[in-house]
Design a protein around this motif. Sequence first.
Motif, short mmCIF file in Angstrom:
data_model
loop_
_atom_site.label_atom_id
_atom_site.label_comp_id
_atom_site.label_asym_id
_atom_site.label_seq_id
_atom_site.Cartn_x
_atom_site.Cartn_y
_atom_site.Cartn_z
N ILE A 130 0.81 -1.26 0.23
CA ILE A 130 -0.01 0.06 -0.23
C ILE A 130 0.81 1.09 -0.06
N VAL A 131 0.85 2.31 -1.03
CA VAL A 131 1.51 3.20 -1.11
C VAL A 131 0.53 4.44 -0.69
N GLN A 132 0.84 5.21 0.10
CA GLN A 132 0.16 6.39 0.63
C GLN A 132 0.80 7.66 0.12
N GLN A 133 -0.25 8.45 -0.42
CA GLN A 133 0.44 9.67 -0.67
C GLN A 133 0.22 10.55 0.14
N PRO A 134 1.16 11.68 0.47
CA PRO A 134 1.08 12.56 1.60
C PRO A 134 -0.04 13.57 1.20
N PHE A 135 -0.46 13.86 2.39
CA PHE A 135 -1.93 14.90 2.33
C PHE A 135 -1.18 16.27 2.30
N ILE A 136 -1.70 16.85 1.05
CA ILE A 136 -1.31 18.23 0.98
C ILE A 136 -2.53 19.14 1.23
N LYS A 137 -2.45 20.04 2.15
CA LYS A 137 -3.49 20.74 2.63
C LYS A 137 -3.60 22.17 1.60
N THR A 138 -4.71 22.61 1.03
CA THR A 138 -4.79 23.76 0.36
C THR A 138 -5.37 24.71 1.07
N GLN A 139 -5.28 26.06 0.45
CA GLN A 139 -5.59 27.27 1.37
C GLN A 139 -6.84 27.01 1.55
N SER A 140 -7.53 27.31 2.94
CA SER A 140 -8.87 27.33 3.21
C SER A 140 -9.35 28.76 3.04
N SER A 141 -10.79 28.90 2.97
CA SER A 141 -11.44 30.33 2.91
C SER A 141 -11.58 30.75 4.34
N ALA A 142 -12.22 31.81 4.26
CA ALA A 142 -12.62 32.34 5.60
C ALA A 142 -14.19 32.67 5.64
N TRP A 143 -14.77 32.89 6.93
CA TRP A 143 -16.21 33.11 7.11
C TRP A 143 -16.29 34.48 6.20
N THR A 144 -17.27 34.57 5.50
CA THR A 144 -17.81 35.92 4.74
C THR A 144 -17.99 36.91 5.52
N SER A 145 -18.51 36.71 6.96
CA SER A 145 -18.85 37.72 8.03
C SER A 145 -18.28 37.28 9.39
N GLY A 146 -17.85 38.15 10.28
CA GLY A 146 -17.48 38.01 11.52
C GLY A 146 -18.61 37.33 12.48
N ILE A 147 -18.31 37.01 13.60
CA ILE A 147 -19.10 36.37 14.81
C ILE A 147 -20.03 37.57 15.13
N CYS A 148 -19.65 38.66 15.19
CA CYS A 148 -20.52 39.90 15.78
C CYS A 148 -20.74 40.89 14.67
N ASP A 149 -21.08 40.34 13.31
CA ASP A 149 -21.37 41.29 12.21
C ASP A 149 -22.89 40.93 11.99
#
Length: 185
Positions: free
Chosen positions: A5-24
């Motif tokens: 079994i050959v497992q490829q390394p996991f490469i995390k891509t850039q995540s997005s952010a919330w479109t608004s803040g918690i207090c918006d």
Amino acid sequence: MAAVIVQQPFIKTQSSAWTSGICDCCQDLNSCCYAYWCFPCFTCSTTGEFGESTCLPLLDIFGPCLLASFGIATCVPPVTLGMRVAVRYKYDIGGSLCEDIMVSCCCIWCSWCQLSREIKARKQTVTIVQTAPTMFQPIPMTTTTQVVNTQQSFEMIHTPPVAVAPEMQMAPIQTGPPTVMTNVK
């Protein structure tokens, strides 16, 4: 027999952010007022917009009461936490489970308002308007009436015979009257 079994390394891509803040909450005052005056209805409609069961948030209300009757205390509303994690996963929003727990415990109204704004923002359709029309230039096509009279022969060395289709005379496709192709022998 051994399996490799050959497992490829996991490469995390850039995540997005919330479109608004918690207090918006001022970004969507209708939702904010709806959440303030009828919070259970607001949570049910928000889960419905996300595609989950509209009765699911009622577990946050009745679940702790039921668990408390058996002597089990809960401080984290499970559906609120689950919805935050599901929204972050579906829309690839960065963050951690610890942040979700803190927001779900300390700011439950603000958390649901943020979830509602995020779901509405991600469901908006994008319309692309073309500013300049694309110009197509016709390319003149020449018609050819030349008929190709070639015969091809194949030599196979030390190869068992293979069924070969009879050779045919090939001609280019014409748009005029139909042409008849004959077998060449």
